[in-house]
Design a protein around this motif. Sequence first.
Motif, short mmCIF file in Angstrom:
data_model
loop_
_atom_site.label_atom_id
_atom_site.label_comp_id
_atom_site.label_asym_id
_atom_site.label_seq_id
_atom_site.Cartn_x
_atom_site.Cartn_y
_atom_site.Cartn_z
N THR A 44 0.95 -1.24 0.08
CA THR A 44 -0.12 0.00 -0.05
C THR A 44 0.88 1.26 0.11
OG1 THR A 44 -0.10 0.06 2.59
CG2 THR A 44 -1.90 -1.09 1.38
N THR B 267 0.26 4.89 1.44
CA THR B 267 -0.73 6.12 2.01
C THR B 267 -0.16 7.44 2.10
OG1 THR B 267 -1.44 3.93 3.69
CG2 THR B 267 -1.92 6.11 4.09
N ASP C 164 -5.54 5.81 1.50
CA ASP C 164 -4.82 5.05 0.80
C ASP C 164 -4.89 5.47 -0.56
OD1 ASP C 164 -4.16 2.76 -0.65
OD2 ASP C 164 -5.20 1.11 0.56
#
Length: 237
Positions: free
Chosen positions: A59, A61, A66
């Motif tokens: 991911t 962020t 996100d």
Amino acid sequence: MTVLEVQGLVAGYDRIEALHGVDLTVARGEAVTLIGSNGAGKTTLLKSVAGLIRPWRGTVTWEGRDVTSRAAERRSRDGLVLVPEGRRVFAGLSVADNLRLGGYHRSRAERAETSAEVYDLFPKLSERRHQQAGTLSGGEQQLLAIGRALMARPSVVLLDEPSLGLAPKAVAEVTEVLCELVRRGSTLVLVEQNAHAAFKVAQRGYLLDRGRVVLSGPVDELRTDARVRAAYLGETV
């Protein structure tokens, strides 16, 4: 406060995996550098953060959201802006028009205000505002690429090899500009093979090797590591 966080990032090209579970954090107002040899995964990581490469896993962020699946143009419009390797200025357009394109999504008043700030930061660009970008020196084109990114009023600036191909005098000038941005509170993520220049700009760094983070910490600590001193600072250990 953490403004950018990468967790377990796996990415690559076709079937070739270039990043193997990379973690990275950047605080607001901090300059972080990524160093490593060619093929270490630095540019792949930066492109993944910018949205130019879709990660296979992991991911990204940004400001608590996100953005792993968010399109690159939306990330740029929202303030996560990349200064690409090779500068990529619009050679046939003037300096002023290149800057306008950097702030295309801003109002006319905002563009005027920000361009004044950019010209104040880069007097050379102010002197050459009506000159075609393709006629500038390499160092001036790099300043223009940085200025164009600043026109978006970014919260994070990603810089890919800003000293690449520049003469030593131009490298020193670009480095001082980045130091000034840090003094003004900008948040930077700097990919740079010139570790001497990178360590002048950044407070903290990550050493990548074959797609993995093998060392991280304050730049003062990185300077004392034998691997960094031998491979990136040209010192005998």
